[in-house]
Design a protein around this motif. Structure first.
Motif, PDB file in Angstrom:
ATOM      1  N   GLY A 197       0.807  -1.227   0.000  1.00 52.47           N
ATOM      2  CA  GLY A 197       0.000   0.000   0.000  1.00 52.47           C
ATOM      3  C   GLY A 197       0.832   1.265   0.000  1.00 52.47           C
ATOM      4  O   GLY A 197       1.864   1.358  -0.675  1.00 52.47           O
ATOM      5  N   GLN A 198       0.395   2.244   0.810  1.00 59.35           N
ATOM      6  CA  GLN A 198       1.071   3.537   0.864  1.00 59.35           C
ATOM      7  C   GLN A 198       2.526   3.379   1.290  1.00 59.35           C
ATOM      8  O   GLN A 198       3.413   4.095   0.811  1.00 59.35           O
ATOM      9  N   LYS A 199       2.792   2.429   2.183  1.00 63.43           N
ATOM     10  CA  LYS A 199       4.166   2.203   2.653  1.00 63.43           C
ATOM     11  C   LYS A 199       5.074   1.786   1.494  1.00 63.43           C
ATOM     12  O   LYS A 199       6.252   2.140   1.453  1.00 63.43           O
ATOM     13  N   ALA A 200       4.517   1.015   0.551  1.00 57.09           N
ATOM     14  CA  ALA A 200       5.313   0.582  -0.597  1.00 57.09           C
ATOM     15  C   ALA A 200       5.655   1.788  -1.478  1.00 57.09           C
ATOM     16  O   ALA A 200       6.787   1.919  -1.977  1.00 57.09           O
ATOM     17  N   ILE A 201       4.671   2.671  -1.636  1.00 54.91           N
ATOM     18  CA  ILE A 201       4.920   3.879  -2.440  1.00 54.91           C
ATOM     19  C   ILE A 201       5.998   4.723  -1.760  1.00 54.91           C
ATOM     20  O   ILE A 201       6.945   5.196  -2.382  1.00 54.91           O
ATOM     21  N   GLU A 202       5.848   4.877  -0.418  1.00 53.10           N
ATOM     22  CA  GLU A 202       6.841   5.676   0.314  1.00 53.10           C
ATOM     23  C   GLU A 202       8.224   5.075   0.155  1.00 53.10           C
ATOM     24  O   GLU A 202       9.214   5.787  -0.003  1.00 53.10           O
ATOM     25  N   TYR A 203       8.283   3.757   0.201  1.00 53.15           N
ATOM     26  CA  TYR A 203       9.578   3.084   0.057  1.00 53.15           C
ATOM     27  C   TYR A 203      10.210   3.426  -1.298  1.00 53.15           C
ATOM     28  O   TYR A 203      11.393   3.760  -1.385  1.00 53.15           O
ATOM     29  N   LEU A 204       9.387   3.363  -2.348  1.00 46.46           N
ATOM     30  CA  LEU A 204       9.918   3.678  -3.682  1.00 46.46           C
ATOM     31  C   LEU A 204      10.374   5.135  -3.771  1.00 46.46           C
ATOM     32  O   LEU A 204      11.398   5.447  -4.377  1.00 46.46           O
ATOM     33  N   HIS A 205       9.614   6.019  -3.123  1.00 49.47           N
ATOM     34  CA  HIS A 205      10.021   7.431  -3.109  1.00 49.47           C
ATOM     35  C   HIS A 205      11.387   7.597  -2.466  1.00 49.47           C
ATOM     36  O   HIS A 205      12.244   8.335  -2.963  1.00 49.47           O
ATOM     37  N   ILE A 206      11.573   6.906  -1.348  1.00 49.53           N
ATOM     38  CA  ILE A 206      12.858   7.030  -0.624  1.00 49.53           C
ATOM     39  C   ILE A 206      14.008   6.523  -1.503  1.00 49.53           C
ATOM     40  O   ILE A 206      15.057   7.163  -1.622  1.00 49.53           O
ATOM     41  N   GLN A 207      13.787   5.362  -2.156  1.00 51.19           N
ATOM     42  CA  GLN A 207      14.846   4.805  -3.020  1.00 51.19           C
ATOM     43  C   GLN A 207      15.187   5.776  -4.145  1.00 51.19           C
ATOM     44  O   GLN A 207      16.354   6.015  -4.459  1.00 51.19           O
ATOM     45  N   ASP A 208      14.128   6.331  -4.715  1.00 48.71           N
ATOM     46  CA  ASP A 208      14.306   7.258  -5.822  1.00 48.71           C
ATOM     47  C   ASP A 208      15.124   8.463  -5.377  1.00 48.71           C
ATOM     48  O   ASP A 208      16.065   8.904  -6.045  1.00 48.71           O
ATOM     49  N   LYS A 209      14.763   8.952  -4.186  1.00 48.99           N
ATOM     50  CA  LYS A 209      15.468  10.142  -3.695  1.00 48.99           C
ATOM     51  C   LYS A 209      16.929   9.823  -3.400  1.00 48.99           C
ATOM     52  O   LYS A 209      17.830  10.624  -3.683  1.00 48.99           O
ATOM     53  N   LYS A 210      17.174   8.623  -2.883  1.00 47.90           N
ATOM     54  CA  LYS A 210      18.562   8.222  -2.574  1.00 47.90           C
ATOM     55  C   LYS A 210      19.411   8.298  -3.825  1.00 47.90           C
ATOM     56  O   LYS A 210      20.513   8.846  -3.833  1.00 47.90           O
ATOM     57  N   ILE A 211      18.899   7.701  -4.916  1.00 39.29           N
ATOM     58  CA  ILE A 211      19.657   7.687  -6.176  1.00 39.29           C
ATOM     59  C   ILE A 211      19.901   9.123  -6.648  1.00 39.29           C
ATOM     60  O   ILE A 211      21.006   9.480  -7.050  1.00 39.29           O
ATOM     61  N   LYS A 212      18.868   9.935  -6.523  1.00 38.91           N
ATOM     62  CA  LYS A 212      19.016  11.319  -6.986  1.00 38.91           C
ATOM     63  C   LYS A 212      20.048  12.056  -6.127  1.00 38.91           C
ATOM     64  O   LYS A 212      20.859  12.819  -6.649  1.00 38.91           O
ATOM     65  N   ASP A 213      19.991  11.826  -4.821  1.00 41.21           N
ATOM     66  CA  ASP A 213      20.957  12.487  -3.931  1.00 41.21           C
ATOM     67  C   ASP A 213      22.382  12.043  -4.250  1.00 41.21           C
ATOM     68  O   ASP A 213      23.309  12.852  -4.296  1.00 41.21           O
ATOM     69  N   ILE A 214      22.538  10.728  -4.477  1.00 42.18           N
ATOM     70  CA  ILE A 214      23.890  10.216  -4.786  1.00 42.18           C
ATOM     71  C   ILE A 214      24.370  10.844  -6.096  1.00 42.18           C
ATOM     72  O   ILE A 214      25.519  11.299  -6.196  1.00 42.18           O
ATOM     73  N   SER A 215      23.487  10.897  -7.084  1.00 39.36           N
ATOM     74  CA  SER A 215      23.869  11.492  -8.367  1.00 39.36           C
ATOM     75  C   SER A 215      24.320  12.935  -8.163  1.00 39.36           C
ATOM     76  O   SER A 215      25.328  13.374  -8.724  1.00 39.36           O
ATOM     77  N   ALA A 216      23.572  13.648  -7.289  1.00 40.95           N
ATOM     78  CA  ALA A 216      23.923  15.051  -7.079  1.00 40.95           C
ATOM     79  C   ALA A 216      25.291  15.155  -6.412  1.00 40.95           C
ATOM     80  O   ALA A 216      26.129  15.973  -6.813  1.00 40.95           O
ATOM     81  N   ILE A 217      25.543  14.290  -5.402  1.00 41.53           N
ATOM     82  CA  ILE A 217      26.847  14.340  -4.722  1.00 41.53           C
ATOM     83  C   ILE A 217      27.964  14.033  -5.713  1.00 41.53           C
ATOM     84  O   ILE A 217      29.022  14.656  -5.719  1.00 41.53           O
ATOM     85  N   LEU A 218      27.695  13.050  -6.584  1.00 40.83           N
ATOM     86  CA  LEU A 218      28.740  12.634  -7.543  1.00 40.83           C
ATOM     87  C   LEU A 218      28.790  13.538  -8.774  1.00 40.83           C
ATOM     88  O   LEU A 218      29.605  13.340  -9.665  1.00 40.83           O
ATOM     89  N   LYS A 219      27.866  14.449  -8.793  1.00 41.45           N
ATOM     90  CA  LYS A 219      27.729  15.346  -9.954  1.00 41.45           C
ATOM     91  C   LYS A 219      27.591  14.528 -11.234  1.00 41.45           C
ATOM     92  O   LYS A 219      28.281  14.770 -12.234  1.00 41.45           O
ATOM     93  N   SER A 220      26.745  13.529 -11.164  1.00 40.73           N
ATOM     94  CA  SER A 220      26.522  12.721 -12.364  1.00 40.73           C
ATOM     95  C   SER A 220      25.014  12.645 -12.610  1.00 40.73           C
ATOM     96  O   SER A 220      24.233  13.230 -11.871  1.00 40.73           O
ATOM     97  N   ASN A 221      24.607  11.911 -13.626  1.00 39.81           N
ATOM     98  CA  ASN A 221      23.172  11.681 -13.763  1.00 39.81           C
ATOM     99  C   ASN A 221      22.894  10.200 -13.492  1.00 39.81           C
ATOM    100  O   ASN A 221      23.823   9.404 -13.354  1.00 39.81           O
ATOM    101  N   ASN A 222      21.623   9.833 -13.391  1.00 32.37           N
ATOM    102  CA  ASN A 222      21.263   8.466 -13.001  1.00 32.37           C
ATOM    103  C   ASN A 222      21.928   7.407 -13.874  1.00 32.37           C
ATOM    104  O   ASN A 222      22.196   6.302 -13.422  1.00 32.37           O
ATOM    105  N   SER A 223      22.174   7.741 -15.141  1.00 33.20           N
ATOM    106  CA  SER A 223      22.625   6.691 -16.053  1.00 33.20           C
ATOM    107  C   SER A 223      24.107   6.319 -15.855  1.00 33.20           C
ATOM    108  O   SER A 223      24.470   5.170 -16.066  1.00 33.20           O
ATOM    109  N   ASN A 224      24.958   7.256 -15.451  1.00 31.25           N
ATOM    110  CA  ASN A 224      26.377   6.843 -15.336  1.00 31.25           C
ATOM    111  C   ASN A 224      26.859   6.784 -13.886  1.00 31.25           C
ATOM    112  O   ASN A 224      28.061   6.756 -13.616  1.00 31.25           O
ATOM    113  N   ILE A 225      25.921   6.705 -12.959  1.00 36.30           N
ATOM    114  CA  ILE A 225      26.277   6.717 -11.537  1.00 36.30           C
ATOM    115  C   ILE A 225      27.178   5.532 -11.149  1.00 36.30           C
ATOM    116  O   ILE A 225      28.112   5.656 -10.387  1.00 36.30           O
TER     117      ILE A 225
END
Ligand code: SER
Length: 877
Positions: free
Chosen positions: A700-728
């Motif tokens: 349910g909603q918890k699953a959606i929240e989980y996906l949001h968190i994962q998505d944000k993690k990848i985006k945050d890592i990309s930002a720290i690495l100054k890369s985009n999702n594809s070459n992280i």
């Protein structure tokens, strides 16, 4: 010929068999139906109900060799293990029991015959001493007049000041339960003592060993202040197998008996120590026994309850391994040797060898990842601590983040005479606990010792709110009439809408109320056929026989239901994708997530996990109606319904259908249609023991929240690495390469730092004629580095004698290095001989290098003086 421990166990059982006793096997280390005990700690535990006249025994005379564990509760020996000659976590207790049959005189006569008769153990009677309860004249007279023990060998022991029945010679099982006066038989190792009585109480060098305790069970302790006489009088005796083996094998320490010596030899091979009496060797040999037997009883290391005790013991053993220089995972490798040495008692371990090894190995791998880091932090703190106190916050950080049980930190600190600020530790722990209670409303402090026999009708499948009558109220374990604002307690109703925790589904929360009185229900559990609502009253009063409303928290229940129905879908998906050999082994269905344990030996790769998720989500999208029917067990079987492990079902069973995809026996609550679940996402997969897997998932909603968190993690890592999702991924690989390069550079720098150290040492060089002499004392220095420093110094100093002493807690080592050009005058082996002579140590080596060690630290100063003058003379010649 000395008897082996296995033979001694057999003889004991045989002796009592000949005296009309029935031999029965050791009961489990996990006490059945006894919430007052964490582990079986005495032979009599399994007979508690018989001693208390609550059940009738099948035979009045019984004998056992019982596996026991004393690492918690009233009898806790963990801290003493390794430091004394006789304490263990796991041990075997030999015991004969009489239930309303023979009593004092016969029990004493049997014990004496077995110990002293030539046909049996043949111990010199003059070596045996007796203690009796001061007020038990009858027992004293039996020893004195019938057995004819000399008066000087019988010691009377009374109560501690101002407290009746609080005595070494009044045995009690725990805070409550069977108890009675006892008499103990001691073995005295050495006899050349002037004042025996003083020696008995002081017991220097553990000269007196308590061998056998004979308890006259006459009472039942009800509470701290209340003790009642029992109708039947019984005998409970206990003799530590390891202790009697030490006596019969003629050694003055349990650790010197065959079982431990074999284990210690094996550990010694892994270790980097010279002294076979090293405390760590004993601790490890002790701990492998408790760990293996606990795992054989299906206990798994965890952060709670028995699992935590096991974790503490394994981690303590691993730390001691590290202390004696064992670099690799080793603890699990001791299991086959253990099985071999345990003889007849190893039965329970035999079929489970692989499982035991795997569980230990997994814990070793996990703990070793943080061990080094934790030890470093500990050492820094220990060196910093001026007032010999370790901060409670550090101790808590080590526990919470690095998995150092507080007992382990305290063990390490004890070795350095440092106290832990336990108050600070508890404050830090409390703070953390409050944080997590706020995060997760689930209450852990539910009291399970309420004694109640009643029924309660559960009407919560259909109704969220019902009117009901309060039948009982309990505050802690006591029944009360009324409960008022601010008090915590447990309410029992005539009927309820609250689902009690069962079948893996957690209990409901909500409120019980009438007018302005409100009781917040924080947990619901079964008590036999009735249901307890645990919580706190926040306004007004709750009174027995009053009508109230019982209303559950609907959102909470709905979230639980999503997870419960999803668990059924997961179960069927697992059987479809992994095969029908998937068997459920346990589950937890909560409002936040679900957890499912099942038997499956192979690895489950990502592809399979995705298939499982897809299968469940396909069922969710089908939006099938979930039907629930009450069928006879026969009918359910015909429909191939999945039934739960280890379960006794009534003749009429509740079956939950998701069309043909999932048909399962279940008492829990479910959603109306599969589509209500919304989304199913697996968040982790792990091995919890050999052949048992665990999957955790959200819905349910918890699953959606989980996906949001994962998505944000990848985006945050990309930002720290100054890369985009594809070459992280490539970017991270690059960084790892760079870090490896930097690590090599650091190690080069470290070598330079070593050189710097060497230069410092050179300043302490003294001359005798042209020979350079360097003697230095190190504290707990890495032995390998010392060897390499000596070799480098030999090159540097050219004509030199170098002696390094490395002091540890209870021993010290020596490395002697001599340049080749001096070996005509003096050799390292010669100096080593003097070392052995003067310090009683051990060692050996060649003319240019020798290594050794000794436990006699007090002999070190004189040795250093003597060796300097010896070298002096030798070189001046
Ligand atoms: N229950 C007693 C003890 O543990 C004797 O078996 O010492």
């Amino acid at each position: 010929m000395k008897k082996t421990t296995n033979e001694i166990r057999k003889s004991f059982l045989n002796f009592f068999k000949k005296k009309g006793h029935v031999v029965i096997p050791s009961s489990s280390l996990i006490p059945k139906n006894d919430s007052t005990l964490l582990f079986t700690n005495a032979g009599m535990n399994q007979f508690k109900e018989y001693f208390l006249d609550q059940k009738k025994i099948f035979h009045p005379r019984i004998v056992t060799a019982q596996n026991c564990l004393r690492t918690g509760g009233k009898h806790n020996d963990l801290d003493n293990v390794g430091y004394t000659k006789r304490h263990h976590t796991f041990f075997e207790m030999l015991g004969n029991f009489s239930f309303n049959d023979y009593f004092k005189e016969e029990a004493i006569k049997y014990a004496w015959e077995l110990l002293t008769s030539k046909k049996w153990f043949n111990i010199n009677p003059y070596k045996l001493w007796i203690s009796v309860y001061e007020y038990d004249e009858e027992t004293y007279k039996i020893w004195r007049n019938i057995i004819q023990v000399p008066a000087k060998n019988i010691i009377k022991i009374g109560d501690k000041k101002n407290s009746q029945y609080d005595s070494e010679n009044f045995w009690q099982m725990g805070e409550t339960g069977p108890c009675g006066p006892c008499t103990e038989i001691f073995y005295k190792y050495h006899s050349k003592k002037l004042d025996d009585h003083e020696d008995f109480f002081e017991n220097k060098n553990e000269n007196f060993i308590e061998l056998w305790n004979i308890v006259f069970i006459e009472f039942n302790r009800i509470s701290k202040t209340k003790i009642l006489s029992l109708k039947n009088k019984s005998i409970d005796t206990g003799m530590g197998l390891e202790r009697i083996s030490a006596v019969l094998q003629n050694v003055h320490s349990n650790y010197k008996i065959d079982i431990f010596q074999n284990l210690i030899k094996k550990i010694y091979k892994f270790a980097n120590v010279r002294n076979v009496n090293n405390i760590s060797l004993k601790i490890i040999a002790d701990h492998i026994r408790s760990c293996a037997f606990l795992i054989a009883e299906n206990i798994i290391p965890s952060n709670e309850h028995r699992g935590y005790v096991l974790r503490r013991i394994i981690r303590r053993a691993i730390r001691h391994g590290n202390k004696i220089g064992i670099k690799n995972h080793f603890f699990y490798k001791l299991v086959p040797d253990l099985i071999e040495v345990m003889g007849d008692s190893a039965e329970i371990l035999k079929g489970q060898e692989n499982k035991i090894k795997e569980v230990i190995k997994k814990e070793e791998i996990q703990f070793c990842q943080t061990l080094e880091k934790g030890l470093k932090i500990l050492n820094i703190e220990i060196n910093k601590s001026e007032n010999k106190k370790m901060s409670g916050e550090t101790a808590f950080y080590l526990y919470d983040t690095l998995g150092f049980p507080i007992e382990l930190t305290s063990d390490i600190c004890r070795e350095k005479n440092i106290d832990i600020d336990f108050k600070g530790y508890n404050i830090a722990k409390e703070k953390q606990k409050n944080k997590s209670i706020q995060k997760n409303k689930f209450y852990k402090n539910y009291n399970e010792n309420i004694n109640i026999h009643d029924t309660c009708k559960f009407e919560g499948y259909k109704k969220y709110k019902i009117k009901s009558l309060i039948k009982h109220i309990f505050i802690k374990n006591s029944s009360v009439q009324i409960i008022q604002k601010g008090q915590k307690g447990t309410i029992f109703l005539e009927k309820t809408s609250f689902y009690p925790e069962s079948g893996g589904q957690i209990g409901d929360i909500g409120e019980i109320y009438y007018k302005k009185s409100r009781f917040i229900v924080k947990q619901t559990k079964k008590f036999g056929d009735t249901i307890g609502h645990f919580g706190e009253i926040i306004s007004g009063v709750m009174i027995i026989n009053k009508f109230v409303y019982a209303k559950i928290d609907q959102i909470y229940r709905k979230n639980v239901q999503l997870n419960h129905s999803a668990t059924h879908l997961l179960h069927s998906a697992l059987r479809e994708i992994l095969g029908k050999n998937v068997i459920q082994k346990g589950s937890l269905v909560s409002n936040t997530h679900l957890r499912f344990d099942f038997s499956f030996s192979d690895n489950i790769n990502l592809l399979k996990i995705q298939k499982i998720e897809n299968t469940v989500n396909t069922q969710i999208r089908k939006n099938t109606i979930i039907k629930i029917k009450n069928l006879t067990l026969e009918e359910a079987k015909k429909k191939n319904a999945i039934a739960l492990f280890d379960h006794k079902y009534k003749s009429l069973v509740r079956v939950v259908f998701v069309k043909d995809f999932s048909i399962e026996l279940c008492g829990g609550t479910h959603v109306k249609r599969t589509g209500d679940i919304g989304l199913f996402k697996i968040i982790s997969q792990s091995n919890i023991s050999s052949g048992i897997k665990r999957i955790e998932a959200v819905t349910g909603q918890k699953a959606i929240e989980y996906l949001h968190i994962q998505d944000k993690k990848i985006k945050d890592i990309s930002a720290i690495l100054k890369s985009n999702n594809s070459n992280i991924k490539e970017k991270i690989e690059k960084i790892i390469k760079k870090v490896t390069y930097l690590e090599i550079k650091i190690s080069e720098l470290q070598q330079k730092e070593n050189l710097h150290q060497i230069k410092k040492l050179i300043k302490n060089v003294k001359y005798i004629n042209k020979v350079k002499i360097l003697i230095n004392i190190f504290q707990n220095y890495d032995q390998k580095s010392l060897r390499s420093i000596i070799e480098q110094l030999k090159k540097e100093l050219k004509i030199a004698i170098i002696i390094f002493i490395n002091k540890n807690r209870d021993n010290f080592t020596i490395i002697i290095g001599i340049t080749k050009n001096l070996t005509h005058y003096v050799t390292a082996a010669e100096i080593m001989d003097i070392f052995i002579q003067k310090t009683g140590g051990k060692g050996g080596g060649k003319s240019t290098i020798a290594e050794g060690g000794s436990i006699n630290i007090e002999k070190l100063p004189n040795f250093l003086i003597d060796i300097q003058s010896w070298i002096d003379k030798k070189l001046k010649k």
